[in-house]
Design a protein around this motif. Structure first.
Motif, PDB file in Angstrom:
ATOM      1  N   PRO A  44       0.876  -1.296  -0.125  1.00 11.23           N
ATOM      2  CA  PRO A  44       0.005   0.046   0.098  1.00 11.23           C
ATOM      3  C   PRO A  44       0.790   1.314   0.030  1.00 11.23           C
ATOM      4  O   PRO A  44       0.452   2.436  -0.592  1.00 11.23           O
ATOM      5  CB  PRO A  44      -0.833  -0.134   1.191  1.00 11.23           C
ATOM      6  N   GLN A  45       1.827   1.223   0.610  1.00  9.68           N
ATOM      7  CA  GLN A  45       3.095   2.243   0.762  1.00  9.68           C
ATOM      8  C   GLN A  45       3.282   2.688  -0.857  1.00  9.68           C
ATOM      9  O   GLN A  45       3.796   4.127  -0.908  1.00  9.68           O
ATOM     10  CB  GLN A  45       4.326   2.065   1.403  1.00  9.68           C
ATOM     11  N   GLY A  46       3.281   1.860  -1.939  1.00  5.98           N
ATOM     12  CA  GLY A  46       3.506   2.262  -3.094  1.00  5.98           C
ATOM     13  C   GLY A  46       2.399   2.254  -3.998  1.00  5.98           C
ATOM     14  O   GLY A  46       2.718   2.318  -5.209  1.00  5.98           O
ATOM     15  N   LEU A 107       0.946  16.347 -11.315  1.00  6.65           N
ATOM     16  CA  LEU A 107       1.030  16.654  -9.934  1.00  6.65           C
ATOM     17  C   LEU A 107       1.027  15.231  -9.134  1.00  6.65           C
ATOM     18  O   LEU A 107       2.022  14.917  -8.065  1.00  6.65           O
ATOM     19  CB  LEU A 107      -0.359  17.067  -9.396  1.00  6.65           C
ATOM     20  N   MET A 108       0.430  14.391  -9.518  1.00  6.53           N
ATOM     21  CA  MET A 108       0.367  12.968  -9.084  1.00  6.53           C
ATOM     22  C   MET A 108       1.911  12.346  -9.201  1.00  6.53           C
ATOM     23  O   MET A 108       2.222  11.560  -8.025  1.00  6.53           O
ATOM     24  CB  MET A 108      -0.616  11.935  -9.544  1.00  6.53           C
ATOM     25  N   MET A 109       2.544  12.370 -10.276  1.00  2.00           N
ATOM     26  CA  MET A 109       3.902  11.715 -10.450  1.00  2.00           C
ATOM     27  C   MET A 109       4.856  12.556  -9.449  1.00  2.00           C
ATOM     28  O   MET A 109       5.628  11.645  -8.869  1.00  2.00           O
ATOM     29  CB  MET A 109       4.233  11.747 -11.830  1.00  2.00           C
ATOM     30  N   ARG A 110       4.707  13.739  -9.262  1.00  2.00           N
ATOM     31  CA  ARG A 110       5.590  14.461  -8.540  1.00  2.00           C
ATOM     32  C   ARG A 110       5.455  14.083  -7.006  1.00  2.00           C
ATOM     33  O   ARG A 110       6.572  14.105  -6.180  1.00  2.00           O
ATOM     34  CB  ARG A 110       5.695  15.980  -8.807  1.00  2.00           C
ATOM     35  N   VAL A 113       6.916  10.762  -6.692  1.00  3.86           N
ATOM     36  CA  VAL A 113       8.403  10.654  -6.389  1.00  3.86           C
ATOM     37  C   VAL A 113       8.879  11.295  -5.066  1.00  3.86           C
ATOM     38  O   VAL A 113       9.728  10.697  -4.355  1.00  3.86           O
ATOM     39  CB  VAL A 113       8.944  11.744  -7.444  1.00  3.86           C
ATOM     40  N   SER A 114       8.216  12.278  -4.535  1.00  6.94           N
ATOM     41  CA  SER A 114       8.598  13.072  -3.507  1.00  6.94           C
ATOM     42  C   SER A 114       8.401  11.867  -2.112  1.00  6.94           C
ATOM     43  O   SER A 114       9.287  11.653  -1.279  1.00  6.94           O
ATOM     44  CB  SER A 114       7.980  14.252  -3.265  1.00  6.94           C
ATOM     45  N   ARG A 115       7.353  11.273  -2.120  1.00  2.76           N
ATOM     46  CA  ARG A 115       7.107   9.960  -1.523  1.00  2.76           C
ATOM     47  C   ARG A 115       8.142   8.920  -1.260  1.00  2.76           C
ATOM     48  O   ARG A 115       8.674   8.718  -0.185  1.00  2.76           O
ATOM     49  CB  ARG A 115       5.763   9.593  -1.510  1.00  2.76           C
ATOM     50  N   MET A 116       8.279   8.445  -2.509  1.00  2.00           N
ATOM     51  CA  MET A 116       9.265   7.419  -2.782  1.00  2.00           C
ATOM     52  C   MET A 116      10.714   7.941  -2.186  1.00  2.00           C
ATOM     53  O   MET A 116      11.317   7.248  -1.722  1.00  2.00           O
ATOM     54  CB  MET A 116       9.389   6.979  -4.236  1.00  2.00           C
ATOM     55  N   SER A 117      10.940   9.171  -2.471  1.00  2.71           N
ATOM     56  CA  SER A 117      12.382   9.623  -2.147  1.00  2.71           C
ATOM     57  C   SER A 117      12.425   9.479  -0.677  1.00  2.71           C
ATOM     58  O   SER A 117      13.542   9.226  -0.031  1.00  2.71           O
ATOM     59  CB  SER A 117      12.467  11.161  -2.847  1.00  2.71           C
TER      60      SER A 117
END
Ligand SMILES: CC(C)(COP(=O)(O)OP(=O)(O)OC[C@H]1O[C@@H](n2cnc3c(N)ncnc32)[C@H](O)[C@@H]1OP(=O)(O)O)[C@@H](O)C(=O)NCCC(=O)NCCS
Length: 163
Positions: A44-46, A107-110, A113-117
């Motif tokens: 779920p985190q991803g 917006l969703m992809m940014r 990215v920020s969450r994964m980073s």
């Protein structure tokens, strides 16, 4: 643009995500209900969902691997996924067709990215059709190679971004 909000997917999102996946992807490119449910259940985190006025209008889902093999079909049900691995394989990036073309996917992809980073991930990988190569370059991905996968009877291209 009304500002959407973001959260992790929960099992009760499965049917709405399937509806969006089926309406936006062509033919048998769309993931099945079982695949979507497995991705929510196992990582779920991803699995990021985007909501507008309380309705899910898009999502991105993924799994993680130490060694990325984009043509691995079993990985789409997260067989071989390891949440500790640093490389993120994105499986679906999808916006409800009624909301496409308004900048929501950027917006969703940014946000993704920020969450994964923030989770310490190092690279993002995805496969896309020819017509989305420019869009992903615009979002910061680099072209890798044509993919050996013929998923859904179409040709695909591998893209990567270091984060
Ligand atoms: C792919 C998809 C998510 C894009 O969603 P969208 O809402 O149409 O895209 P957006 O309007 O948010 O555009 C994304 C960004 O790419 C840019 N862009 C779009 N097409 C582009 C192109 N051909 N070249 C360069 N940039 C492009 C847009 O300008 C926007 O950037 P900005 O926000 O900085 O202005 C959507 O079309 C979809 O759900 N398709 C079906 C599922 C699919 O095929 N997913 C991709 C498979 S990996």
């Amino acid at each position: 643009m009304t500002t959407p909000s973001f959260r992790q997917a929960v099992p009760s999102d499965t049917d709405r995500c399937l509806e969006i996946e089926t309406s936006a992807y062509e033919g048998d490119e769309a993931a099945t209900r079982e695949k979507i449910a497995a991705r929510i259940d196992q990582y779920p985190q991803g699995f990021l969902v985007m909501e507008l006025d309380g309705e899910v209008i898009g999502f991105v889902n993924s799994g993680c691997a130490f060694e990325v093999l984009m043509s691995d079909e079993a990985f789409k049900e997260l067989v071989g996924h390891d949440p500790e691995a640093p490389n993120v394989v994105i499986m679906s990036v999808v916006i409800d067709p009624a909301h496409q073309g308004k900048g929501y996917s950027s917006l969703m992809m940014r946000t993704f990215v920020s969450r994964m980073s923030g989770m310490g991930k190092k690279t993002l990988h995805l496969m896309c059709k020819e017509r989305h190569v420019a869009l992903y370059k615009h979002l910061g991905y680099r072209y890798v190679k044509p993919s050996s996968s013929d998923h859904g009877g179409m040709s695909w291209h591998e893209m990567i971004m270091a984060i």
